[in-house]
Design a protein around this motif. Structure first.
Motif, PDB file in Angstrom:
ATOM      1  N   LEU A 128       0.824  -1.208   0.000  1.00 32.71           N
ATOM      2  CA  LEU A 128       0.000   0.000   0.000  1.00 32.71           C
ATOM      3  C   LEU A 128       0.856   1.254   0.000  1.00 32.71           C
ATOM      4  O   LEU A 128       1.773   1.393   0.811  1.00 32.71           O
ATOM      5  CB  LEU A 128      -0.913   0.007   1.233  1.00 32.71           C
ATOM      6  CG  LEU A 128      -1.692   1.300   1.500  1.00 32.71           C
ATOM      7  CD1 LEU A 128      -2.757   1.527   0.434  1.00 32.71           C
ATOM      8  CD2 LEU A 128      -2.328   1.260   2.894  1.00 32.71           C
ATOM      9  N   GLN A 129       0.525   2.190  -0.893  1.00 35.69           N
ATOM     10  CA  GLN A 129       1.153   3.509  -0.877  1.00 35.69           C
ATOM     11  C   GLN A 129       0.492   4.381   0.177  1.00 35.69           C
ATOM     12  O   GLN A 129      -0.722   4.492   0.242  1.00 35.69           O
ATOM     13  CB  GLN A 129       1.000   4.174  -2.253  1.00 35.69           C
ATOM     14  CG  GLN A 129       1.455   5.631  -2.294  1.00 35.69           C
ATOM     15  CD  GLN A 129       1.194   6.265  -3.650  1.00 35.69           C
ATOM     16  OE1 GLN A 129       1.951   6.062  -4.586  1.00 35.69           O
ATOM     17  NE2 GLN A 129       0.115   7.021  -3.766  1.00 35.69           N
ATOM     18  N   ASN A 130       1.300   5.010   1.014  1.00 33.85           N
ATOM     19  CA  ASN A 130       0.794   5.970   1.995  1.00 33.85           C
ATOM     20  C   ASN A 130       1.635   7.250   1.912  1.00 33.85           C
ATOM     21  O   ASN A 130       2.867   7.166   1.961  1.00 33.85           O
ATOM     22  CB  ASN A 130       0.898   5.394   3.415  1.00 33.85           C
ATOM     23  CG  ASN A 130       0.320   6.347   4.451  1.00 33.85           C
ATOM     24  OD1 ASN A 130      -0.866   6.565   4.486  1.00 33.85           O
ATOM     25  ND2 ASN A 130       1.172   6.938   5.275  1.00 33.85           N
ATOM     26  N   PRO A 131       1.040   8.453   1.828  1.00 33.10           N
ATOM     27  CA  PRO A 131      -0.396   8.731   1.829  1.00 33.10           C
ATOM     28  C   PRO A 131      -1.027   8.468   0.442  1.00 33.10           C
ATOM     29  O   PRO A 131      -0.281   8.302  -0.520  1.00 33.10           O
ATOM     30  CB  PRO A 131      -0.447  10.207   2.208  1.00 33.10           C
ATOM     31  CG  PRO A 131       0.854  10.780   1.750  1.00 33.10           C
ATOM     32  CD  PRO A 131       1.854   9.674   1.845  1.00 33.10           C
ATOM     33  N   PRO A 132      -2.373   8.478   0.412  1.00 36.57           N
ATOM     34  CA  PRO A 132      -3.292   8.675   1.535  1.00 36.57           C
ATOM     35  C   PRO A 132      -3.493   7.387   2.326  1.00 36.57           C
ATOM     36  O   PRO A 132      -3.608   6.308   1.750  1.00 36.57           O
ATOM     37  CB  PRO A 132      -4.599   9.100   0.861  1.00 36.57           C
ATOM     38  CG  PRO A 132      -4.545   8.436  -0.485  1.00 36.57           C
ATOM     39  CD  PRO A 132      -3.097   8.384  -0.882  1.00 36.57           C
ATOM     40  N   GLY A 133      -3.519   7.512   3.655  1.00 32.69           N
ATOM     41  CA  GLY A 133      -3.674   6.346   4.504  1.00 32.69           C
ATOM     42  C   GLY A 133      -5.089   6.114   4.979  1.00 32.69           C
ATOM     43  O   GLY A 133      -5.396   5.071   5.550  1.00 32.69           O
ATOM     44  N   LEU A 134      -5.939   7.094   4.750  1.00 33.90           N
ATOM     45  CA  LEU A 134      -7.326   6.979   5.188  1.00 33.90           C
ATOM     46  C   LEU A 134      -8.243   6.857   3.969  1.00 33.90           C
ATOM     47  O   LEU A 134      -8.220   7.724   3.110  1.00 33.90           O
ATOM     48  CB  LEU A 134      -7.726   8.218   5.982  1.00 33.90           C
ATOM     49  CG  LEU A 134      -9.170   8.222   6.473  1.00 33.90           C
ATOM     50  CD1 LEU A 134      -9.330   7.248   7.621  1.00 33.90           C
ATOM     51  CD2 LEU A 134      -9.593   9.615   6.908  1.00 33.90           C
ATOM     52  N   PRO A 135      -8.991   5.782   3.835  1.00 32.84           N
ATOM     53  CA  PRO A 135      -9.119   4.658   4.767  1.00 32.84           C
ATOM     54  C   PRO A 135      -8.242   3.465   4.389  1.00 32.84           C
ATOM     55  O   PRO A 135      -8.471   2.352   4.863  1.00 32.84           O
ATOM     56  CB  PRO A 135     -10.586   4.305   4.630  1.00 32.84           C
ATOM     57  CG  PRO A 135     -10.851   4.541   3.155  1.00 32.84           C
ATOM     58  CD  PRO A 135      -9.995   5.716   2.748  1.00 32.84           C
ATOM     59  N   GLY A 136      -7.232   3.692   3.524  1.00 37.04           N
ATOM     60  CA  GLY A 136      -6.513   2.591   2.916  1.00 37.04           C
ATOM     61  C   GLY A 136      -5.867   1.623   3.889  1.00 37.04           C
ATOM     62  O   GLY A 136      -5.945   0.400   3.701  1.00 37.04           O
ATOM     63  N   SER A 159      -0.040  11.288   5.957  1.00 35.53           N
ATOM     64  CA  SER A 159      -1.327  11.841   5.541  1.00 35.53           C
ATOM     65  C   SER A 159      -1.721  13.039   6.390  1.00 35.53           C
ATOM     66  O   SER A 159      -2.243  14.038   5.887  1.00 35.53           O
ATOM     67  CB  SER A 159      -2.414  10.762   5.640  1.00 35.53           C
ATOM     68  OG  SER A 159      -2.133   9.668   4.807  1.00 35.53           O
ATOM     69  N   TYR A 160      -1.472  12.947   7.701  1.00 33.44           N
ATOM     70  CA  TYR A 160      -1.949  14.008   8.601  1.00 33.44           C
ATOM     71  C   TYR A 160      -1.208  15.316   8.361  1.00 33.44           C
ATOM     72  O   TYR A 160      -1.788  16.400   8.521  1.00 33.44           O
ATOM     73  CB  TYR A 160      -1.837  13.562  10.058  1.00 33.44           C
ATOM     74  CG  TYR A 160      -0.493  13.765  10.703  1.00 33.44           C
ATOM     75  CD1 TYR A 160      -0.184  14.950  11.384  1.00 33.44           C
ATOM     76  CD2 TYR A 160       0.485  12.778  10.646  1.00 33.44           C
ATOM     77  CE1 TYR A 160       1.050  15.129  11.979  1.00 33.44           C
ATOM     78  CE2 TYR A 160       1.707  12.948  11.248  1.00 33.44           C
ATOM     79  CZ  TYR A 160       1.994  14.128  11.908  1.00 33.44           C
ATOM     80  OH  TYR A 160       3.218  14.308  12.500  1.00 33.44           O
ATOM     81  N   THR A 161       0.081  15.255   7.945  1.00 36.44           N
ATOM     82  CA  THR A 161       0.799  16.505   7.682  1.00 36.44           C
ATOM     83  C   THR A 161       0.292  17.163   6.408  1.00 36.44           C
ATOM     84  O   THR A 161       0.259  18.400   6.315  1.00 36.44           O
ATOM     85  CB  THR A 161       2.313  16.263   7.574  1.00 36.44           C
ATOM     86  OG1 THR A 161       2.589  15.369   6.477  1.00 36.44           O
ATOM     87  CG2 THR A 161       2.869  15.675   8.861  1.00 36.44           C
ATOM     88  N   MET A 162      -0.106  16.361   5.430  1.00 32.63           N
ATOM     89  CA  MET A 162      -0.669  16.929   4.205  1.00 32.63           C
ATOM     90  C   MET A 162      -2.026  17.567   4.489  1.00 32.63           C
ATOM     91  O   MET A 162      -2.348  18.640   3.972  1.00 32.63           O
ATOM     92  CB  MET A 162      -0.790  15.846   3.141  1.00 32.63           C
ATOM     93  CG  MET A 162       0.554  15.260   2.735  1.00 32.63           C
ATOM     94  SD  MET A 162       0.451  14.023   1.428  1.00 32.63           S
ATOM     95  CE  MET A 162       0.056  15.059   0.035  1.00 32.63           C
ATOM     96  N   LEU A 163      -2.817  16.923   5.343  1.00 38.23           N
ATOM     97  CA  LEU A 163      -4.104  17.489   5.753  1.00 38.23           C
ATOM     98  C   LEU A 163      -3.892  18.769   6.557  1.00 38.23           C
ATOM     99  O   LEU A 163      -4.673  19.720   6.477  1.00 38.23           O
ATOM    100  CB  LEU A 163      -4.883  16.461   6.575  1.00 38.23           C
ATOM    101  CG  LEU A 163      -6.382  16.682   6.788  1.00 38.23           C
ATOM    102  CD1 LEU A 163      -7.123  16.716   5.458  1.00 38.23           C
ATOM    103  CD2 LEU A 163      -6.951  15.592   7.681  1.00 38.23           C
ATOM    104  N   GLN A 175      -5.579  16.116  14.027  1.00 44.04           N
ATOM    105  CA  GLN A 175      -5.137  15.316  15.174  1.00 44.04           C
ATOM    106  C   GLN A 175      -5.736  13.916  15.146  1.00 44.04           C
ATOM    107  O   GLN A 175      -5.070  12.933  15.496  1.00 44.04           O
ATOM    108  CB  GLN A 175      -5.510  16.030  16.474  1.00 44.04           C
ATOM    109  CG  GLN A 175      -4.751  17.317  16.730  1.00 44.04           C
ATOM    110  CD  GLN A 175      -3.244  17.092  16.761  1.00 44.04           C
ATOM    111  OE1 GLN A 175      -2.754  16.224  17.485  1.00 44.04           O
ATOM    112  NE2 GLN A 175      -2.513  17.858  15.966  1.00 44.04           N
ATOM    113  N   LEU A 176      -6.991  13.811  14.718  1.00 45.65           N
ATOM    114  CA  LEU A 176      -7.630  12.506  14.591  1.00 45.65           C
ATOM    115  C   LEU A 176      -6.955  11.684  13.494  1.00 45.65           C
ATOM    116  O   LEU A 176      -6.740  10.473  13.644  1.00 45.65           O
ATOM    117  CB  LEU A 176      -9.117  12.672  14.280  1.00 45.65           C
ATOM    118  CG  LEU A 176      -9.962  11.383  14.225  1.00 45.65           C
ATOM    119  CD1 LEU A 176      -9.903  10.654  15.559  1.00 45.65           C
ATOM    120  CD2 LEU A 176     -11.404  11.708  13.858  1.00 45.65           C
TER     121      LEU A 176
END
Length: 437
Positions: A128-136, A159-163, A175-176
């Motif tokens: 799996l490529q991450n990001p995106p990690g949600l919902p992957g 993913s969270y830093t890109m968000l 944060q979530l």
């Protein structure tokens, strides 16, 4: 986001009667991998390279992701690789932004899980490529659990830093996302990452052990022969005026681009005297990018006298040819985490193309200032570097040629060699125990 996790749990419980039966089945599988990109497959070169390397080593590969840009021809023609498209999901313009994200994540989760369980053949590994990690990440873990596969995450960034670039890092949604990524990231069996800095951060702050697999240029990123350069310039000139000849040749039979000239009798191609320098900046906001129109308007208003700007969208096969024909690359990539490296620079170096790159935390792992290019902090410093480099452009011993010479002498590893040394042993280590790194 929390709703997507709940939805996955509910779905798993709903499959309860089949769970143990499914797990107990002995799937008729050989060496097989599903490479998952929750994005445009054609714009995910690293995952395409993974797929090709696995296929060359005899793995049956399912490459799962969104349709869009055309992948490399080599990948399309490989009989060991099957591309499986998933429907791309967009935000619905209804309700609060958080609600839109939740709905998108839930729909993505259902579509991805359906593709992995019912459309994809059973596999030994999911990469799996991450990001995106949600919902992957969560979805791939559920699929691995049900089918007895191993989950491998290739960490390109967080993913969270890109968000956080959009909402700010203190935002509850960000944060979530960070909590989710840390929690689910630990569910993987194997982990790859793109820099030593990211490897250290994953170990220190996430308790995840990873192996650094630097991006390396594929074999087709190399110097472009002059004859091929001319063909490319003539092809681009049909659509983009900056590649067309500024003046007609004295001999009407000669074929000219803005940079080259073809003698029809000898079939010899030469560079034009006084030709312009060709600077390439590979960005996500030109070509087919969402901000192309906006930047196009800004470019028109600039009224430049000695500079022409072109924002083409290149086919996968033409992109390395253009890099191999250019005189200088400019990289404006700034990592949201400070822990990943720009693949565009890797491609440029594969073509022995020097770069000017904007500084960020771990750029030194790739760009060596005054050795294979230059590093700048802001637009003023970049302008000074461009003036200095191009003021001596007509001299054969200019700085650009010295950088190019250093790149040629560095004898960089190519993707295939690097993959064989670092990744292939992990996929053949049947006990799932990490080798010492």
């Amino acid at each position: 986001m929390a709703a997507s996790i709940v939805a996955l749990i509910v779905l798993a419980l709903a499959l309860g009667p089949l769970l143990f039966v499914w797990r107990a089945r002995r799937w008729p599988r050989g060496r097989s991998v599903c490479v998952v990109v929750v994005g445009d497959v054609g714009r995910s070169p690293r995952m395409q390279y993974h797929a090709l390397s696995l296929a060359r080593r005899g793995f049956d590969v399912t490459l799962l992701g969104y349709s869009g840009s055309k992948p490399h021809d080599e990948l399309l023609s490989n009989k060991k690789i099957h591309i499986l498209h998933v429907l791309e999901v967009h935000l619905i313009p209804v309700g609060p932004r958080v609600f839109q994200y939740v709905i998108k994540a839930v729909v993505q989760a259902v579509l991805l899980l359906y593709a992995l369980l019912l459309k994809s053949p059973p596999v030994d590994y999911i990469l799996l490529q991450n990001p995106p990690g949600l919902p992957g990440i969560a979805v791939c873990w559920v699929s691995c659990f049900l089918r007895g596969s191993k989950l491998v995450i290739d960490w390109h960034n967080y993913s969270y830093t890109m968000l956080g670039l959009t909402h700010g890092f203190a935002h509850p949604l960000v944060q979530l996302a960070k909590w989710y990524e840390k929690l689910c990231g630990r569910l993987s069996d194997l982990n790859l990452c793109v820099t030593n800095a990211m490897r250290e951060d994953l170990a220190k702050n996430w308790n995840i052990r990873a192996v650094t697999v630097y991006d390396k240029p594929a074999s087709f990123f190399t110097n472009t022969p002059l004859e091929t350069q001319h063909q490319l310039f003539m092809k681009l000139g049909h659509t983009y005026s900056p590649f067309r000849a500024r003046a007609e040749s004295l001999d009407p039979d000669f074929e000219r681009s803005a940079f080259t000239e073809l003698n029809p009798r000898s079939r010899k191609v030469t560079q034009l005297d006084g030709r312009p320098a060709l600077l390439v900046s590979s960005t996500s906001w030109t070509g087919k990018g969402p901000l192309k129109e906006r930047y196009g308007q800004i470019i028109v208003q600039m009224c430049l006298k000695h500079i022409q700007i072109c924002t083409p969208w290149l086919e996968a096969e033409d992109y390395p040819l253009l890099l191999g024909s250019a005189d200088l690359g400019v990289c404006l990539h700034k990592s949201s985490s400070g822990l990943d490296l720009p693949m565009k620079v890797v491609d440029m170096f594969g073509c022995c193309l020097p770069v000017c790159a904007i500084h960020f935390q771990c750029l030194h792992e790739l760009v060596k200032h005054e050795e294979n290019g230059m590093v700048f902090m802001d637009s003023e410093e970049l302008a000074d570097q461009l003036k200095m480099l191009f003021s001596e452009f007509s001299n054969s011993d200019n700085r650009l040629n010295q950088f190019r010479k250093n790149l040629k002498e560095s004898k960089q590893l190519r993707w295939d060699e690097n993959w064989e040394q670092t990744v292939f042993p992990l996929f053949t280590h049947t006990q799932g125990v990490w080798p010492k790194t």
